[in-house]
Design a protein around this motif. Structure first.
Motif, PDB file in Angstrom:
ATOM      1  N   LEU A   1       0.739  -1.253   0.120  1.00  0.00           N
ATOM      2  CA  LEU A   1       0.076   0.035   0.104  1.00  0.00           C
ATOM      3  C   LEU A   1       0.915   1.148  -0.138  1.00  0.00           C
ATOM      4  CD1 LEU A   1      -3.012   1.236   0.059  1.00  0.00           C
ATOM      5  CD2 LEU A   1      -2.748   0.908   2.741  1.00  0.00           C
ATOM      6  N   THR A   2       2.139   1.200   0.579  1.00  0.00           N
ATOM      7  CA  THR A   2       2.901   2.380   0.574  1.00  0.00           C
ATOM      8  C   THR A   2       3.358   2.768  -0.653  1.00  0.00           C
ATOM      9  OG1 THR A   2       4.897   1.124   1.051  1.00  0.00           O
ATOM     10  CG2 THR A   2       3.745   1.672   2.884  1.00  0.00           C
ATOM     11  N   ILE A   3       3.522   1.862  -1.728  1.00  0.00           N
ATOM     12  CA  ILE A   3       3.921   2.064  -3.052  1.00  0.00           C
ATOM     13  C   ILE A   3       3.010   3.218  -3.916  1.00  0.00           C
ATOM     14  CG2 ILE A   3       4.351   1.385  -5.414  1.00  0.00           C
ATOM     15  CD1 ILE A   3       5.246  -1.481  -3.891  1.00  0.00           C
ATOM     16  N   PRO A   4       1.793   2.910  -3.679  1.00  0.00           N
ATOM     17  CA  PRO A   4       0.909   4.132  -4.372  1.00  0.00           C
ATOM     18  C   PRO A   4       0.698   5.250  -3.598  1.00  0.00           C
ATOM     19  CG  PRO A   4      -0.415   2.300  -3.483  1.00  0.00           C
ATOM     20  CD  PRO A   4       0.898   1.739  -3.564  1.00  0.00           C
ATOM     21  N   LEU A   5       0.990   5.079  -2.267  1.00  0.00           N
ATOM     22  CA  LEU A   5       1.080   6.362  -1.349  1.00  0.00           C
ATOM     23  C   LEU A   5       2.220   7.248  -1.568  1.00  0.00           C
ATOM     24  CD1 LEU A   5      -0.139   4.972   2.039  1.00  0.00           C
ATOM     25  CD2 LEU A   5      -1.352   6.147   0.629  1.00  0.00           C
ATOM     26  N   SER A   6       3.505   6.502  -1.662  1.00  0.00           N
ATOM     27  CA  SER A   6       4.568   7.166  -2.073  1.00  0.00           C
ATOM     28  C   SER A   6       4.415   7.816  -3.361  1.00  0.00           C
ATOM     29  CB  SER A   6       5.754   6.221  -2.052  1.00  0.00           C
ATOM     30  OG  SER A   6       6.007   5.570  -0.745  1.00  0.00           O
ATOM     31  N   ALA A   7       3.880   7.122  -4.473  1.00  0.00           N
ATOM     32  CA  ALA A   7       3.818   7.761  -5.930  1.00  0.00           C
ATOM     33  C   ALA A   7       2.826   9.060  -5.734  1.00  0.00           C
ATOM     34  CB  ALA A   7       3.220   6.697  -6.737  1.00  0.00           C
ATOM     35  N   LEU A   8       1.738   8.758  -5.061  1.00  0.00           N
ATOM     36  CA  LEU A   8       1.005   9.729  -5.039  1.00  0.00           C
ATOM     37  C   LEU A   8       1.750  11.046  -4.295  1.00  0.00           C
ATOM     38  CD1 LEU A   8      -2.428   8.166  -4.056  1.00  0.00           C
ATOM     39  CD2 LEU A   8      -2.012   9.397  -6.124  1.00  0.00           C
ATOM     40  N   SER A   9       2.376  10.904  -3.437  1.00  0.00           N
ATOM     41  CA  SER A   9       3.146  12.070  -2.653  1.00  0.00           C
ATOM     42  C   SER A   9       4.054  12.665  -3.448  1.00  0.00           C
ATOM     43  CB  SER A   9       3.663  11.431  -1.576  1.00  0.00           C
ATOM     44  OG  SER A   9       2.908  10.766  -0.611  1.00  0.00           O
ATOM     45  N   LEU A  10       4.834  11.797  -4.373  1.00  0.00           N
ATOM     46  CA  LEU A  10       5.723  12.551  -5.273  1.00  0.00           C
ATOM     47  C   LEU A  10       4.973  13.348  -6.345  1.00  0.00           C
ATOM     48  CD1 LEU A  10       8.348   9.533  -5.567  1.00  0.00           C
ATOM     49  CD2 LEU A  10       8.973  11.637  -4.562  1.00  0.00           C
ATOM     50  N   LEU A  11       3.812  12.639  -6.874  1.00  0.00           N
ATOM     51  CA  LEU A  11       3.086  13.553  -7.713  1.00  0.00           C
ATOM     52  C   LEU A  11       2.729  14.950  -7.156  1.00  0.00           C
ATOM     53  CD1 LEU A  11       1.766  13.691 -10.633  1.00  0.00           C
ATOM     54  CD2 LEU A  11      -0.005  12.354  -9.647  1.00  0.00           C
ATOM     55  N   GLY A  12       2.211  14.926  -6.070  1.00  0.00           N
ATOM     56  CA  GLY A  12       1.685  15.963  -5.163  1.00  0.00           C
ATOM     57  C   GLY A  12       2.788  16.930  -5.196  1.00  0.00           C
ATOM     58  N   PHE A  13       3.750  16.553  -4.773  1.00  0.00           N
ATOM     59  CA  PHE A  13       4.935  17.351  -4.599  1.00  0.00           C
ATOM     60  C   PHE A  13       5.599  17.965  -6.007  1.00  0.00           C
ATOM     61  CE2 PHE A  13       9.523  17.707  -4.747  1.00  0.00           C
ATOM     62  CZ  PHE A  13       9.996  18.363  -3.590  1.00  0.00           C
ATOM     63  N   ALA A  14       5.520  17.354  -6.899  1.00  0.00           N
ATOM     64  CA  ALA A  14       5.901  17.717  -8.306  1.00  0.00           C
ATOM     65  C   ALA A  14       4.759  18.731  -8.599  1.00  0.00           C
ATOM     66  CB  ALA A  14       5.985  16.546  -9.354  1.00  0.00           C
ATOM     67  N   LEU A  15       3.555  18.309  -8.631  1.00  0.00           N
ATOM     68  CA  LEU A  15       2.666  19.485  -9.048  1.00  0.00           C
ATOM     69  C   LEU A  15       2.677  20.719  -8.147  1.00  0.00           C
ATOM     70  CD1 LEU A  15      -0.545  16.898  -9.325  1.00  0.00           C
ATOM     71  CD2 LEU A  15       0.880  18.400 -11.096  1.00  0.00           C
ATOM     72  N   LEU A  16       2.983  20.811  -7.052  1.00  0.00           N
ATOM     73  CA  LEU A  16       3.267  21.980  -6.138  1.00  0.00           C
ATOM     74  C   LEU A  16       4.365  22.875  -6.607  1.00  0.00           C
ATOM     75  CD1 LEU A  16       2.631  20.700  -2.315  1.00  0.00           C
ATOM     76  CD2 LEU A  16       1.251  22.267  -3.637  1.00  0.00           C
ATOM     77  N   ASN A  17       5.232  22.169  -7.313  1.00  0.00           N
ATOM     78  CA  ASN A  17       6.399  22.907  -7.901  1.00  0.00           C
ATOM     79  C   ASN A  17       6.312  23.154  -9.264  1.00  0.00           C
ATOM     80  OD1 ASN A  17       8.462  23.159  -5.414  1.00  0.00           O
ATOM     81  ND2 ASN A  17       7.301  21.272  -5.379  1.00  0.00           N
ATOM     82  N   ALA A  18       5.366  23.154  -9.943  1.00  0.00           N
ATOM     83  CA  ALA A  18       5.062  23.228 -11.455  1.00  0.00           C
ATOM     84  C   ALA A  18       5.310  24.630 -11.767  1.00  0.00           C
ATOM     85  CB  ALA A  18       3.566  22.770 -12.001  1.00  0.00           C
ATOM     86  N   ARG A  19       5.125  25.405 -10.844  1.00  0.00           N
ATOM     87  CA  ARG A  19       4.994  26.862 -11.412  1.00  0.00           C
ATOM     88  C   ARG A  19       6.215  27.596 -10.942  1.00  0.00           C
ATOM     89  NH1 ARG A  19      -1.162  29.648 -10.489  1.00  0.00           N
ATOM     90  NH2 ARG A  19      -2.153  27.949 -12.070  1.00  0.00           N
ATOM     91  N   GLY A  20       7.092  26.707 -10.132  1.00  0.00           N
ATOM     92  CA  GLY A  20       8.232  27.221  -9.427  1.00  0.00           C
ATOM     93  C   GLY A  20       9.402  26.750 -10.221  1.00  0.00           C
TER      94      GLY A  20
ATOM     95  N   GLY B   1       2.077  10.563   3.360  1.00  0.00           N
ATOM     96  CA  GLY B   1       2.921  11.112   2.519  1.00  0.00           C
ATOM     97  C   GLY B   1       3.180  12.479   2.202  1.00  0.00           C
ATOM     98  N   ILE B   2       1.957  13.410   2.312  1.00  0.00           N
ATOM     99  CA  ILE B   2       1.845  14.675   1.952  1.00  0.00           C
ATOM    100  C   ILE B   2       2.961  15.418   3.064  1.00  0.00           C
ATOM    101  CG2 ILE B   2       0.309  16.733   2.188  1.00  0.00           C
ATOM    102  CD1 ILE B   2      -1.944  14.949   1.121  1.00  0.00           C
ATOM    103  N   VAL B   3       2.585  14.799   4.376  1.00  0.00           N
ATOM    104  CA  VAL B   3       3.504  15.483   5.623  1.00  0.00           C
ATOM    105  C   VAL B   3       5.266  15.326   5.407  1.00  0.00           C
ATOM    106  CG1 VAL B   3       4.004  15.259   8.019  1.00  0.00           C
ATOM    107  CG2 VAL B   3       1.796  15.513   7.370  1.00  0.00           C
ATOM    108  N   ALA B   4       5.245  13.929   4.579  1.00  0.00           N
ATOM    109  CA  ALA B   4       6.661  13.662   4.683  1.00  0.00           C
ATOM    110  C   ALA B   4       7.238  14.753   3.616  1.00  0.00           C
ATOM    111  CB  ALA B   4       6.783  12.122   4.225  1.00  0.00           C
ATOM    112  N   LEU B   5       6.735  14.996   2.645  1.00  0.00           N
ATOM    113  CA  LEU B   5       7.400  15.871   1.276  1.00  0.00           C
ATOM    114  C   LEU B   5       6.954  17.068   1.465  1.00  0.00           C
ATOM    115  CD1 LEU B   5       6.859  13.381  -1.479  1.00  0.00           C
ATOM    116  CD2 LEU B   5       8.878  14.205  -0.633  1.00  0.00           C
TER     117      LEU B   5
END
Length: 354
Positions: free
Chosen positions: A50-69, A166-170
């Protein structure tokens, strides 16, 4: 440079403390005769998967947050260079160990404590509110629409509970990450396992089956009201009823499963919802207020849907607040300086405001 040398000494110590506590609890659980070893290992494997998709979602969210940076790819590369994603790996690993151990404890060990505390909890509720609160809520504001709304909110709780790690981690600073994960660990082990064993109770919806018919009238009336609300909407599915029946079916099942087990006090649904709100204020005030409203709905839903006595949520919330601030004391003052590498967050932006 080793992986853990890429994070601060303070975080290294907090990681070690949390993993020692989690592993000690896991060893205690698996050593109990009631917990089949292979079933426990299978459950850990399920949570690790279960941590695999959680980690992938967290990385995706992290990347999207930085899309404009600096750009998504650049932000991910920067984070990889700074800590090799260690700050993502240790929270999700801790999540898998804690959740699998808690699930096994709740399903196979907790029932041995018996469910003899329910009458006292029901009496406490009546002394505080003067009524059986769940039944009173149905009489005053109950409706099929409200039932389905609270049912959806209450069972959507699993999303922030899992993805939130995952959100808190990243997306937070090191102090918030350490504080949240320490409070997370102690909530599930200290409140959800140890305190639940000391105060064993099944909850209102299971009162008639696991406790006894005496004093069950108001709670059975709420169960009947929920069934009537389901019929009024011509629906064949209501999460609360389906999950309740599933938990009863699996009560004596030797196989371990995610989400199994029965317990009332303290309410971990309420405790974790309060933790969501506390960490939400570290992002910003609006998010914190939204998560506070979510926590209030979880408490209302826990009583209205017959899962918990009102006091369960009060104790769970108080425990979560205490553990949050206790974890904050352990992780150190907010102004403590850390190496620059540990402050590289979301493209250099620190989300913690408090």
């Amino acid at each position: 440079m080793t992986l853990f040398e890429r994070v601060s000494k303070r975080e290294h110590a907090i990681v070690r403390l949390n993993l020692i506590i989690a592993l000690a609890f896991a060893l205690f659980v698996v050593a109990q005769p009631a917990v089949p070893t292979w079933e426990f290992l299978r459950l850990i494997g399920t949570f690790l998967l279960l941590t695999i998709p959680l980690s992938a979602l967290s990385l995706l969210g992290f990347a999207l947050l930085n899309a404009r940076g600096p750009g998504m790819l650049a932000a991910l590369q920067d984070r990889w260079r700074s800590d090799r994603f260690v700050t993502l790996l240790w929270p999700v690993l801790l999540f898998a160990i804690v959740m699998s151990s808690f699930s096994a404890f709740k399903q196979r060990i907790l029932p041995h404590a018996g469910f003899h505390f329910d009458p006292a909890l029901a009496a406490i509720d009546r002394s505080i509110f003067g009524v059986d609160l769940g039944l009173w809520l149905h009489k005053i504001i109950g409706s099929p629409l409200l039932t389905y709304f609270l049912d959806g909110v209450y069972h959507a709780w699993f999303l922030p509970m899992s993805v939130g790690v995952g959100i808190v981690a990243l997306c937070t600073d090191a102090r918030t990450r350490m504080q949240y994960m320490t409070a997370f660990t102690m909530t599930w082990i200290g409140l959800g396992s140890i305190l639940a064993y000391l105060l064993p109770a099944a909850g209102p919806c299971f009162y008639g089956v696991l406790v006894g018919p005496i004093g069950n009238g108001p709670f059975e009336a709420v169960n009947d009201a929920l069934v009537a609300d389901r019929a009024a909407r011509a629906a064949d599915f209501l999460f609360t009823i389906e999950v309740r029946d599933m938990l009863l079916d699996r009560f004596n099942d030797p196989d371990l499963s995610i989400g199994g087990g029965i317990s009332a006090i303290p309410s971990i649904h309420n405790a974790m919802a309060v933790l969501f709100a506390l960490v939400g204020y570290r992002f910003n005030r609006v998010f914190g207020l939204c998560m506070s409203a979510f926590a209030a709905l979880i408490w209302l839903g826990s009583v209205y849907l017959n899962w918990h006595y009102a006091i369960d949520g009060i104790v769970g919330a108080a425990g979560a607040i205490g553990l949050w601030y206790g974890a904050g004391f352990l992780t150190g003052p907010a102004h403590a300086k850390e190496p620059a590498a540990e402050r590289v967050l979301a493209g250099g932006t620190t989300f913690a405001k408090r």
